[in-house]
Design a protein around this motif. Structure first.
Motif, short mmCIF file in Angstrom:
data_model
loop_
_atom_site.label_atom_id
_atom_site.label_comp_id
_atom_site.label_asym_id
_atom_site.label_seq_id
_atom_site.Cartn_x
_atom_site.Cartn_y
_atom_site.Cartn_z
N ASP A 137 -23.87 22.54 24.10
CA ASP A 137 -23.40 22.20 25.41
C ASP A 137 -23.30 23.23 26.17
O ASP A 137 -23.74 22.98 27.27
CB ASP A 137 -22.07 21.44 25.22
CG ASP A 137 -21.31 20.86 26.38
OD1 ASP A 137 -22.12 20.06 26.96
OD2 ASP A 137 -20.43 21.31 26.84
N GLU A 138 -22.89 24.57 25.73
CA GLU A 138 -22.85 25.59 26.69
C GLU A 138 -24.37 26.33 26.99
O GLU A 138 -24.47 26.80 28.05
CB GLU A 138 -22.05 26.66 25.88
CG GLU A 138 -20.54 26.40 25.90
CD GLU A 138 -19.75 27.50 25.05
OE1 GLU A 138 -18.46 27.52 25.04
OE2 GLU A 138 -20.30 28.48 24.47
N LYS B 67 -25.63 23.90 29.80
CA LYS B 67 -24.79 24.38 30.99
C LYS B 67 -25.50 25.61 31.62
O LYS B 67 -25.65 25.88 32.79
CB LYS B 67 -23.25 24.35 30.71
CG LYS B 67 -22.59 23.12 30.61
CD LYS B 67 -21.09 23.34 30.40
CE LYS B 67 -20.53 22.07 30.22
NZ LYS B 67 -18.93 22.15 29.82
N LYS C 68 -28.97 25.02 33.02
CA LYS C 68 -28.48 24.34 34.33
C LYS C 68 -28.30 25.60 35.62
O LYS C 68 -28.72 25.35 36.65
CB LYS C 68 -27.45 23.26 34.24
CG LYS C 68 -27.42 22.32 35.55
CD LYS C 68 -26.56 21.40 35.47
CE LYS C 68 -26.25 20.48 36.42
NZ LYS C 68 -26.10 21.26 37.95
N LEU C 69 -27.60 26.35 35.02
CA LEU C 69 -27.09 27.33 36.03
C LEU C 69 -28.07 28.23 36.73
O LEU C 69 -28.41 28.58 37.66
CB LEU C 69 -26.08 28.56 35.36
CG LEU C 69 -24.52 28.08 35.66
CD1 LEU C 69 -23.95 29.14 34.92
CD2 LEU C 69 -24.16 28.05 36.91
N LYS D 187 -17.53 32.49 30.47
CA LYS D 187 -16.35 31.29 30.82
C LYS D 187 -15.20 31.55 31.41
O LYS D 187 -14.55 32.40 31.14
CB LYS D 187 -16.33 30.56 29.47
CG LYS D 187 -17.52 29.87 28.72
CD LYS D 187 -17.22 29.08 27.86
CE LYS D 187 -16.50 27.69 28.17
NZ LYS D 187 -16.40 26.88 26.84
N GLU E 27 -15.10 26.29 31.85
CA GLU E 27 -16.43 26.24 32.85
C GLU E 27 -17.43 27.45 32.74
O GLU E 27 -16.87 28.70 32.56
CB GLU E 27 -15.75 26.31 34.26
CG GLU E 27 -16.92 26.02 35.22
CD GLU E 27 -16.59 26.15 36.81
OE1 GLU E 27 -17.30 25.90 37.74
OE2 GLU E 27 -15.41 26.75 37.02
N VAL E 28 -18.49 27.38 32.23
CA VAL E 28 -19.46 28.32 32.14
C VAL E 28 -20.18 28.67 33.65
O VAL E 28 -20.54 27.64 34.43
CB VAL E 28 -20.71 27.74 31.56
CG1 VAL E 28 -21.78 28.73 31.68
CG2 VAL E 28 -20.38 27.14 30.04
N ARG F 286 -22.51 31.48 38.96
CA ARG F 286 -22.26 30.28 39.87
C ARG F 286 -21.94 30.65 41.35
O ARG F 286 -21.20 31.57 41.19
CB ARG F 286 -21.15 29.25 39.21
CG ARG F 286 -20.99 28.10 39.93
CD ARG F 286 -20.00 27.25 39.17
NE ARG F 286 -20.32 26.94 37.84
CZ ARG F 286 -21.04 25.83 37.57
NH1 ARG F 286 -21.69 25.26 38.62
NH2 ARG F 286 -21.54 25.72 36.39
#
Length: 238
Positions: free
Chosen positions: A28-29, A32, A35-36, A126, A130-131, A162
């Protein structure tokens, strides 16, 4: 007695989660983080569009075209409303053209997946759950900068934070962690890959100044971290 009644000051950081930076093995990380990376490439499109819009040459051409069209239509038809709507239409067509010129960034963002990742390591930062940042390092062998034929080195194929957490030291911490990991592995060095995720340039060089400055700043930061990191110049067996 008066001193005993004074409540101790509250910790302003109470309840604020700590930043954690580490290599992740959690699927999952990883999703993410990828996606970043994809988002950072898509954001380059917006920056490229802005560079096109505010460039002095483009602005001068746009103003000249709109002025000529408005003057011609007003003098030939004496209709201010028609001249205004025509200029607005031309302006919208220009913006659509700019979006078309930079669409390759979206295509490149769509390529960021597990197939693109391969066997590379993903280091994440993190903030709570949130990553907020990631650096992706691929470990490769081959001739390095020291010209040793079987050198072991790290190539950074992606590095991003981010948007709302940028310029707060998160990116530097990620690179520092990448350097530490390189030392642990006994790598000769760690460097940005020539074809890293944010290396795409779809416009002429005169429009890429902001991208080039950002990249050079990142490379200089990594170079400084390599120079000051513990264990510099020492190699460990793999």
């Amino acid at each position: 007695m008066a001193d005993q009644d004074v409540a101790p000051p509250e910790d302003p950081l109470a309840g604020v989660p700590e930043l954690q930076t580490y290599i992740t093995h959690d699927e999952d990380e990883k999703v993410k983080a990828l996606k970043l990376v994809a988002d950072s490439i898509a954001q380059m499109r917006q920056t490229a569009n802005n560079n096109l819009i505010v460039h002095p040459l483009n602005m001068a051409i746009a103003v000249a075209v709109l002025a000529l069209v408005a003057r011609y239509m007003y003098e030939s038809m004496e209709d201010v409303y028609l001249a205004g709507t025509t200029c607005a239409g031309i302006l919208m067509a220009m913006f659509a053209g700019l979006r078309y010129l930079t669409q390759d960034y979206l295509y490149d963002a769509e390529k960021i997946n597990f197939g693109w990742l391969g066997d590379a390591d993903i280091i994440v930062t993190k903030f709570g759950d949130e990553v907020i940042g990631t650096v992706v390092v691929d470990w490769v062998s081959g001739e390095g900068r020291q010209k040793r034929k079987k050198a072991w080195r790290g190539e950074i194929i992606a590095w991003t934070v981010r948007l709302k957490y940028r310029k707060k030291g998160v990116g530097a911490s990620l690179l520092e962690e990448a350097v530490k990991e390189a030392r642990k592995k006994g790598a000769e060095t760690v460097e940005f890959a020539d074809d890293h995720a944010n290396s795409l340039r779809v416009l002429y060089a005169m429009y890429n100044g902001s991208f080039d400055k950002r990249e050079q700043k990142a490379r200089d930061l990594l170079s400084d971290l390599l120079e000051t990191s513990p264990g510099r110049g020492k190699r460990r067996s793999r």
